[in-house]
Scaffold this active site. Sequence first.
Site: not given
Ligand code: ADP
Length: 162
Positions: A18, A42, A91, A129
């Site tokens: 992120h 939640k 990704r 995550s």
């Molecule tokens: P959501 O629940 O909306 O998917 P996330 O917090 O999981 O939210 O992810 C937010 C954004 O960050 C999404 O566009 C996701 O694809 C991107 N993202 C998550 N992990 C990575 C990573 N390791 N590298 C690049 N982008 C990522």
Amino acid sequence: MKTIALYPGSFDPITNGHIYIAERAAAVFDEVILSVLLNSNKNSTFSVKERCEMAEESLKHVKNIKVDNFDGLLIDYAKQKKASVIIRGLRAMSDFEYEFQMALMNRKLAPEIETFFIVTDPKYSYVSSSSIREIFHFGGTVDNVVPECVFKKLIEHFKINN
Ligand code: ADP
């Protein structure tokens, strides 16, 4: 006029993947608002407050990134913030279908807002995550996938003796 970009997500918790996307977006757009989604609260591991604090701490070195939280429709929130851009990270191909559908739906709702995709660094392509939460949940740890402050929070939350 300055271009404001939103980077929305759950960030439960924020990872180095992120952070990579947020930093690259900040190099292109005038202002980036990393927007932590409230309505998934939640089922989340960390509260919105904790998720925001971790994101703020991890991105304090980038002056044009702010952290905020939101609830409801992303498009309404974007209009409220006067943002014209939505940032999402990619990704792998597996991210694409969901992201493509969401981008098209958001365009239908608000044609004036553009979704931009930023491709991750290959070293973060396997980082999510959810996988990090799962590893810590079962007492494991991993290095170099989350910032130090998040690592500490995970240890504390899952009561792992490190
Ligand atoms: P959501 O629940 O909306 O998917 P996330 O917090 O999981 O939210 O992810 C937010 C954004 O960050 C999404 O566009 C996701 O694809 C991107 N993202 C998550 N992990 C990575 C990573 N390791 N590298 C690049 N982008 C990522």
